[in-house]
Design a protein around this motif. Structure first.
Motif, PDB file in Angstrom:
ATOM      1  N   ARG A  50       5.606   9.124  13.384  1.00  0.00           N
ATOM      2  CA  ARG A  50       5.459   8.188  12.264  1.00  0.00           C
ATOM      3  C   ARG A  50       4.145   8.403  11.514  1.00  0.00           C
ATOM      4  NH1 ARG A  50       7.469   2.121  13.933  1.00  0.00           N
ATOM      5  NH2 ARG A  50       9.365   2.701  15.106  1.00  0.00           N
ATOM      6  N   VAL A  51       3.128   8.841  12.224  1.00  0.00           N
ATOM      7  CA  VAL A  51       1.839   9.109  11.578  1.00  0.00           C
ATOM      8  C   VAL A  51       1.986  10.259  10.585  1.00  0.00           C
ATOM      9  CG1 VAL A  51      -0.528   9.910  11.971  1.00  0.00           C
ATOM     10  CG2 VAL A  51       0.492   8.202  13.499  1.00  0.00           C
ATOM     11  N   ILE A  52       2.639  11.326  11.004  1.00  0.00           N
ATOM     12  CA  ILE A  52       2.837  12.476  10.122  1.00  0.00           C
ATOM     13  C   ILE A  52       3.675  12.078   8.912  1.00  0.00           C
ATOM     14  CG2 ILE A  52       3.692  14.848   9.986  1.00  0.00           C
ATOM     15  CD1 ILE A  52       1.245  14.402  11.826  1.00  0.00           C
ATOM     16  N   ASP A  53       4.730  11.300   9.136  1.00  0.00           N
ATOM     17  CA  ASP A  53       5.570  10.844   8.024  1.00  0.00           C
ATOM     18  C   ASP A  53       4.757  10.013   7.032  1.00  0.00           C
ATOM     19  OD1 ASP A  53       7.725  12.077   9.214  1.00  0.00           O
ATOM     20  OD2 ASP A  53       8.547  10.234  10.102  1.00  0.00           O
ATOM     21  N   GLY A  58       2.053   9.238   1.879  1.00  0.00           N
ATOM     22  CA  GLY A  58       0.882   8.671   1.208  1.00  0.00           C
ATOM     23  C   GLY A  58      -0.032   9.683   0.566  1.00  0.00           C
ATOM     24  N   LEU A  59       0.281  10.976   0.707  1.00  0.00           N
ATOM     25  CA  LEU A  59      -0.609  12.019   0.210  1.00  0.00           C
ATOM     26  C   LEU A  59      -0.169  12.483  -1.178  1.00  0.00           C
ATOM     27  CD1 LEU A  59      -2.980  13.901   0.766  1.00  0.00           C
ATOM     28  CD2 LEU A  59      -1.393  15.489   1.866  1.00  0.00           C
ATOM     29  N   ASP A  60      -0.957  12.162  -2.187  1.00  0.00           N
ATOM     30  CA  ASP A  60      -0.732  12.677  -3.536  1.00  0.00           C
ATOM     31  C   ASP A  60      -2.072  12.755  -4.255  1.00  0.00           C
ATOM     32  OD1 ASP A  60      -1.299  10.117  -4.934  1.00  0.00           O
ATOM     33  OD2 ASP A  60       0.590   9.466  -4.029  1.00  0.00           O
ATOM     34  N   MET A 230      -8.701  12.742  12.801  1.00  0.00           N
ATOM     35  CA  MET A 230      -8.828  11.798  11.694  1.00  0.00           C
ATOM     36  C   MET A 230     -10.160  11.065  11.710  1.00  0.00           C
ATOM     37  SD  MET A 230      -5.993  12.296  10.146  1.00  0.00           S
ATOM     38  CE  MET A 230      -6.099  11.064   8.866  1.00  0.00           C
ATOM     39  N   ARG A 231     -10.817  11.024  12.865  1.00  0.00           N
ATOM     40  CA  ARG A 231     -12.121  10.365  13.008  1.00  0.00           C
ATOM     41  C   ARG A 231     -12.076   8.901  12.592  1.00  0.00           C
ATOM     42  NH1 ARG A 231     -13.265  11.660  16.326  1.00  0.00           N
ATOM     43  NH2 ARG A 231     -15.495  11.291  16.281  1.00  0.00           N
ATOM     44  N   LEU A 232     -11.406   8.083  13.395  1.00  0.00           N
ATOM     45  CA  LEU A 232     -11.316   6.662  13.101  1.00  0.00           C
ATOM     46  C   LEU A 232     -11.582   5.849  14.344  1.00  0.00           C
ATOM     47  CD1 LEU A 232     -10.657   4.409  11.062  1.00  0.00           C
ATOM     48  CD2 LEU A 232      -8.282   4.529  11.832  1.00  0.00           C
ATOM     49  N   VAL A 260      -4.366   5.112   6.596  1.00  0.00           N
ATOM     50  CA  VAL A 260      -2.909   5.234   6.505  1.00  0.00           C
ATOM     51  C   VAL A 260      -2.335   5.614   7.864  1.00  0.00           C
ATOM     52  CG1 VAL A 260      -1.039   6.652   5.553  1.00  0.00           C
ATOM     53  CG2 VAL A 260      -2.836   5.763   4.042  1.00  0.00           C
ATOM     54  N   ALA A 261      -2.959   6.591   8.507  1.00  0.00           N
ATOM     55  CA  ALA A 261      -2.488   7.061   9.811  1.00  0.00           C
ATOM     56  C   ALA A 261      -2.575   5.967  10.863  1.00  0.00           C
ATOM     57  CB  ALA A 261      -3.313   8.273  10.242  1.00  0.00           C
ATOM     58  N   ALA A 262      -3.644   5.186  10.843  1.00  0.00           N
ATOM     59  CA  ALA A 262      -3.820   4.138  11.848  1.00  0.00           C
ATOM     60  C   ALA A 262      -2.732   3.081  11.756  1.00  0.00           C
ATOM     61  CB  ALA A 262      -5.195   3.488  11.685  1.00  0.00           C
TER      62      ALA A 262
END
Length: 361
Positions: A50-53, A58-60, A230-232, A260-262
């Protein structure tokens, strides 16, 4: 090995004495791809799909052109932690959480109390801050949490206490009752409990941040969530402390993709529960395998095990490395000890088969 610093040219500016006196920390930053990575306690299978999706969706170009917004992400992560959004800050990994904590509460020359061995960044950032460092050593060979020694070391001069629960690299933990004793003893100090490995131990002080105003808890997305790249991280405390932490922190230190990934990561708890169950089974298998080989180890509450390989620690590390299996020799602060991450059971069987061929030859 850390590179020897270059000699300053004529006219060069000397760094602060605290920085000049520090030993450089140089973890490996290349050559790990494609190998069995049992050296840095990472998730060895990767993050939730789900993180990759979510990252793809969300990447643009437009979203990358603006500074991050944290409002919605904070609400979702707060729900996961069962805290209020006002009770934490996002940080660039746990490392920034440690840095912001020390920058907020410790002045040059003030006393910071650490355990030894422990996560290297506690000492690193305390030294950068110019703090006066005192260390309480884990007793060898058992490496049990030195609760009584730590309590005795806390004095009115202690400005901050930093500890990990479970500890890295020993894997040993302290009970919530033990943490409460530390907090009572250190009423005049800021106390940071680093819970990077909480999901494997189940012991947390997080529920106490409303009641105990000098308590700070850090969490990370680098371990169980499989997002080290991701360093979070998050630094949580009583909401009255959060404004001061914000003052000591860059306003945009966490990037948009990380938040977004979190949000996607905490929405897939089945993935996390399954991974934790696999790691705990692999940790048991690893301990059993070490016992069969006659290698003493420290009982662990985390996703790794610290084994005592004595004079053969470097030999074992290098021989495993030659078979593309990476482990971490911690002899620089715990002579003879090698830390091994518990990944999957399949990965653990591969490690043990290789280790048997090295140890018994």
């Amino acid at each position: 090995m850390a590179a020897k610093p270059h000699k300053l040219p004529r006219g060069g500016v000397q760094p602060r004495p605290a920085v000049a006196a520090m030993a450089a920390y140089s973890p490996p930053t290349a050559g790990r791809a494609g190998k069995l990575r049992l050296d840095f306690n990472e998730n060895t299978v990767g993050c939730s799909p789900r993180v990759i999706d979510a990252l793809h969706e969300g990447l643009d170009a437009a979203s990358l052109a603006v500074y991050p917004e944290y409002g919605e992400a904070k609400r979702r992560i707060a729900d996961y932690f069962e805290v209020k959004p006002e009770q934490f800050v996002f940080t660039n990994g746990t490392d920034e959480a440690i840095q912001v904590f020390l920058n907020t509460y410790v002045d040059d020359g003030q006393e910071v109390l650490l355990l030894k061995p422990a996560y290297a960044m506690y000492r690193f950032y305390a030294e950068v801050a110019g703090a006066r460092i005192r260390e309480v050593e884990y007793p060898q060979p058992g490496m049990e949490f030195p609760l009584e020694a730590l309590l005795e070391a806390i004095t009115p001069e202690t400005r901050a206490v930093l500890l990990a629960n479970p500890n890295n690299p020993t894997g040993t933990g302290v009970s919530l009752l033990g943490i409460e004793r530390i907090l009572r003893r250190a009423r005049k100090a800021a106390v940071l409990v680093d819970e990077a490995y909480y999901e494997f131990s189940g012991v947390t002080a997080l529920r106490e941040i409303e009641r105990v105003p000098n308590l700070f808890v850090s969490r990370t997305f680098s371990k169980v969530f499989g997002m080290a790249g991701m360093r979070l991280g998050c630094l949580l405390s009583h909401e009255a402390n959060i404004g001061y932490l914000h003052k000591a922190q860059s306003p945009y230190s966490v990037n948009s993709l990380a938040v977004v990934a979190a949000q996607a990561a905490v929405a897939d708890m089945d993935y996390i529960r399954n991974f934790v169950a696999e790691v705990l089974a692999a940790r048991e298998l690893l301990c059993y395998g070490l016992e069969e080989l006659g290698i003493r180890y420290v009982p662990s509450s985390a996703n790794f095990v610290l084994g005592d390989f004595g004079a053969r620690s470097a030999e074992v590390r290098d021989a495993l490395g030659a078979q593309a299996i990476l482990v971490r020799d911690r002899s620089y602060e715990a002579p003879g000890y090698v830390r091994i991450t518990a990944g999957t059971r399949e990965q653990t069987r591969r490690l043990l088969a290789a280790l048997e061929g090295i140890w018994l030859r």
